[in-house]
Structure formats: structure tokens, C-alpha cells
Design a protein around this motif. Structure first.
Motif, PDB file in Angstrom:
ATOM      1  N   ALA A  83       0.843  -1.295   0.005  1.00 20.74           N
ATOM      2  CA  ALA A  83      -0.001   0.142   0.019  1.00 20.74           C
ATOM      3  C   ALA A  83       0.847   1.209  -0.023  1.00 20.74           C
ATOM      4  CB  ALA A  83      -1.197   0.070   1.333  1.00 20.74           C
ATOM      5  N   LEU A  84       2.053   1.196   0.791  1.00 20.40           N
ATOM      6  CA  LEU A  84       2.824   2.400   0.642  1.00 20.40           C
ATOM      7  C   LEU A  84       3.455   2.521  -0.539  1.00 20.40           C
ATOM      8  CD1 LEU A  84       4.760   1.797   4.258  1.00 20.40           C
ATOM      9  CD2 LEU A  84       2.713   3.514   3.565  1.00 20.40           C
ATOM     10  N   TYR A  85       3.965   1.452  -1.273  1.00 20.30           N
ATOM     11  CA  TYR A  85       4.420   1.518  -2.437  1.00 20.30           C
ATOM     12  C   TYR A  85       3.498   2.090  -3.580  1.00 20.30           C
ATOM     13  CZ  TYR A  85       7.500   0.363  -6.427  1.00 20.30           C
ATOM     14  OH  TYR A  85       8.092   0.572  -7.602  1.00 20.30           O
ATOM     15  N   ARG A  86       2.159   1.814  -3.381  1.00 21.27           N
ATOM     16  CA  ARG A  86       1.119   2.305  -4.360  1.00 21.27           C
ATOM     17  C   ARG A  86       1.011   3.787  -4.118  1.00 21.27           C
ATOM     18  NH1 ARG A  86      -1.764  -2.415  -2.824  1.00 21.27           N
ATOM     19  NH2 ARG A  86      -3.414  -0.891  -1.850  1.00 21.27           N
ATOM     20  N   ARG A  87       1.318   4.257  -3.048  1.00 25.44           N
ATOM     21  CA  ARG A  87       1.090   5.555  -2.639  1.00 25.44           C
ATOM     22  C   ARG A  87       2.005   6.621  -2.999  1.00 25.44           C
ATOM     23  NH1 ARG A  87      -1.625   3.673   2.705  1.00 25.44           N
ATOM     24  NH2 ARG A  87      -3.871   3.881   2.241  1.00 25.44           N
ATOM     25  N   GLY A  88       3.269   5.905  -3.484  1.00 25.21           N
ATOM     26  CA  GLY A  88       4.258   6.780  -3.982  1.00 25.21           C
ATOM     27  C   GLY A  88       5.574   6.472  -2.988  1.00 25.21           C
ATOM     28  N   TRP A  89       5.671   5.482  -2.027  1.00 28.90           N
ATOM     29  CA  TRP A  89       6.883   5.427  -1.124  1.00 28.90           C
ATOM     30  C   TRP A  89       7.628   4.686  -1.764  1.00 28.90           C
ATOM     31  CZ3 TRP A  89       6.819   6.481   4.366  1.00 28.90           C
ATOM     32  CH2 TRP A  89       5.806   6.988   4.841  1.00 28.90           C
ATOM     33  N   ASP A 118       0.539  10.915   7.956  1.00 28.01           N
ATOM     34  CA  ASP A 118       1.482  11.191   6.806  1.00 28.01           C
ATOM     35  C   ASP A 118       2.746  11.435   7.569  1.00 28.01           C
ATOM     36  OD1 ASP A 118       1.465  14.055   7.532  1.00 28.01           O
ATOM     37  OD2 ASP A 118      -0.424  14.031   7.133  1.00 28.01           O
ATOM     38  N   VAL A 119       3.711  11.290   6.611  1.00 26.91           N
ATOM     39  CA  VAL A 119       5.072  11.705   6.975  1.00 26.91           C
ATOM     40  C   VAL A 119       5.911  12.726   6.264  1.00 26.91           C
ATOM     41  CG1 VAL A 119       7.568  10.505   7.257  1.00 26.91           C
ATOM     42  CG2 VAL A 119       5.519   9.178   7.913  1.00 26.91           C
ATOM     43  N   THR A 120       6.365  13.956   6.818  1.00 22.99           N
ATOM     44  CA  THR A 120       6.977  14.862   6.058  1.00 22.99           C
ATOM     45  C   THR A 120       8.577  14.676   6.230  1.00 22.99           C
ATOM     46  OG1 THR A 120       5.273  16.273   6.513  1.00 22.99           O
ATOM     47  CG2 THR A 120       7.202  17.235   5.926  1.00 22.99           C
ATOM     48  N   LEU A 121       9.094  14.681   5.008  1.00 27.70           N
ATOM     49  CA  LEU A 121      10.575  14.247   4.958  1.00 27.70           C
ATOM     50  C   LEU A 121      11.373  15.863   4.814  1.00 27.70           C
ATOM     51  CD1 LEU A 121      10.469  11.895   1.934  1.00 27.70           C
ATOM     52  CD2 LEU A 121      10.677  11.521   4.394  1.00 27.70           C
ATOM     53  N   PRO A 122      12.554  15.592   5.264  1.00 30.43           N
ATOM     54  CA  PRO A 122      13.399  16.850   5.469  1.00 30.43           C
ATOM     55  C   PRO A 122      13.282  17.921   3.864  1.00 30.43           C
ATOM     56  CG  PRO A 122      14.819  15.105   5.849  1.00 30.43           C
ATOM     57  CD  PRO A 122      13.481  14.537   5.394  1.00 30.43           C
ATOM     58  N   ASP A 123      12.984  17.300   2.903  1.00 32.41           N
ATOM     59  CA  ASP A 123      12.990  17.969   1.675  1.00 32.41           C
ATOM     60  C   ASP A 123      11.538  18.931   1.548  1.00 32.41           C
ATOM     61  OD1 ASP A 123      11.657  15.999   0.801  1.00 32.41           O
ATOM     62  OD2 ASP A 123      12.750  15.215  -0.771  1.00 32.41           O
ATOM     63  N   GLY A 124      10.622  18.415   2.315  1.00 28.42           N
ATOM     64  CA  GLY A 124       9.332  19.145   2.586  1.00 28.42           C
ATOM     65  C   GLY A 124       8.404  18.231   1.813  1.00 28.42           C
ATOM     66  N   ARG A 125       8.862  17.109   1.170  1.00 24.34           N
ATOM     67  CA  ARG A 125       7.701  16.070   0.648  1.00 24.34           C
ATOM     68  C   ARG A 125       6.959  15.537   1.989  1.00 24.34           C
ATOM     69  NH1 ARG A 125       9.997  11.409  -2.344  1.00 24.34           N
ATOM     70  NH2 ARG A 125      11.665  11.859  -0.792  1.00 24.34           N
ATOM     71  N   ARG A 126       5.714  15.289   1.408  1.00 19.89           N
ATOM     72  CA  ARG A 126       4.665  14.572   2.597  1.00 19.89           C
ATOM     73  C   ARG A 126       4.181  13.415   1.960  1.00 19.89           C
ATOM     74  NH1 ARG A 126      -0.152  17.896   4.826  1.00 19.89           N
ATOM     75  NH2 ARG A 126      -1.167  16.623   3.394  1.00 19.89           N
ATOM     76  N   LEU A 127       4.608  12.406   2.652  1.00 19.45           N
ATOM     77  CA  LEU A 127       4.093  10.803   1.911  1.00 19.45           C
ATOM     78  C   LEU A 127       2.861  10.561   2.975  1.00 19.45           C
ATOM     79  CD1 LEU A 127       7.362   9.240   1.635  1.00 19.45           C
ATOM     80  CD2 LEU A 127       6.283  10.098  -0.144  1.00 19.45           C
ATOM     81  N   PHE A 128       1.734  10.251   2.014  1.00 23.66           N
ATOM     82  CA  PHE A 128       0.392  10.024   2.768  1.00 23.66           C
ATOM     83  C   PHE A 128       0.710   8.434   3.091  1.00 23.66           C
ATOM     84  CE2 PHE A 128      -3.875   8.320   1.917  1.00 23.66           C
ATOM     85  CZ  PHE A 128      -4.258   8.853   3.126  1.00 23.66           C
ATOM     86  N   ALA A 129       0.238   8.286   4.366  1.00 21.46           N
ATOM     87  CA  ALA A 129       0.502   6.955   5.090  1.00 21.46           C
ATOM     88  C   ALA A 129      -0.810   6.344   5.296  1.00 21.46           C
ATOM     89  CB  ALA A 129       1.327   7.090   5.815  1.00 21.46           C
TER      90      ALA A 129
END
Length: 135
Positions: A83-89, A118-129
Motif C-alpha cells: 500500500a505504501l508503494y502504491r502511494r508513492g513511497w 503522513d510523514v514529512t521528509l526533510p525536503d518538504g515532501r509529505r508522504l500519505f500513509a
């Protein structure tokens, strides 16, 4: 008394085995609402210690510094790795040592566990989880 042939006995044993196996999978999976407080949200910030890409849930371990300066290890639960992979992780999104901000649901039992949304990365990207997305 009725006797069973070898084929019937094998089918019966196979059916019992399948029922036991499926029962163990059902028992291993849980409702999000049972483990996490759906009426509350928290945010933690810390450093990635490890990421476990597995099913039925992927897990992230994060070291968080409290206001008093002590460190705590938090367990972050996600959906499945697929599921994470399908969301772009991707596996290289959360290497050890990465600073992250995690928003999600607190554990009902008060433990250092969060159901990630969600998780926000150092570069500002937010990954929906999670199951619901923040605005």
C-alpha cells in the motif's frame, strides 16, 4: 459406521488446516479504531532508527527527544508495504538518520505508538500513509 476413503480424509484434513491458517491471519490483523484513538491526533518529530517493510503492516522506529531532553523510541505503524508503494513511497525514502515529522493517531494504551497518517521528509515532501488525508 461409515468409513472414509483416503481422498475424503485428505480433503477433511486440508480443510481443517486451511481454516486454522486463515484464522491465524484474521487474528493477526486488527481494527485501527481498536488500537488507535480516532478522535485525537498527534505529531512527533525525530530521527529514523529503522524501517521495516513488511505485511500486514510496515513499521518505522523513530527516536524522539522530549521537552525535558530525554529520548524515547516511538513505533510508527503504517499499512502494508504494498500500500505504501502504491502511494508513492520507496524503500530509500526513510534511511536511518533521516529527520522526519509524523502526524497520526495516538495509541489508546498510552504507549509510544502512533498510527501514521503522513510523514514529512526533510525536503518538504509529505508522504500519505493513512486512511484519511490531512488538509
Amino acid at each position: 459406521m461409515r468409513s472414509f476413503g483416503t481422498g475424503q480424509l485428505g480433503l477433511g484434513i486440508g480443510a481443517v488446516g486451511a481454516a486454522l491458517l486463515l484464522g491465524s491471519f484474521a487474528d493477526a490483523h486488527h481494527s485501527v479504531a481498536l488500537q488507535f484513538d480516532m478522535s485525537s491526533e498527534i505529531e512527533i518529530e525525530g530521527t529514523v532508527l529503522a524501517m521495516e517493510w513488511r505485511n500486514p503492516h510496515a513499521w518505522l522506529q523513530v527516536e524522539v527527544e522530549t521537552e525535558s531532553g530525554e529520548t524515547q523510541t516511538w513505533q510508527v505503524e503504517f499499512g502494508s508495504a504494498n500500500a505504501l508503494y502504491r502511494r508513492g513511497w520507496r524503500r530509500d525514502d526513510l534511511p536511518v538518520g533521516t529527520h522526519v515529522v509524523i502526524h497520526g493517531l495516538p495509541a489508546r494504551d498510552g504507549s509510544n505508538t502512533i498510527g501514521a497518517e503522513d510523514v514529512t521528509l526533510p525536503d518538504g515532501r509529505r508522504l500519505f500513509a493513512g486512511s484519511r488525508q490531512r488538509d
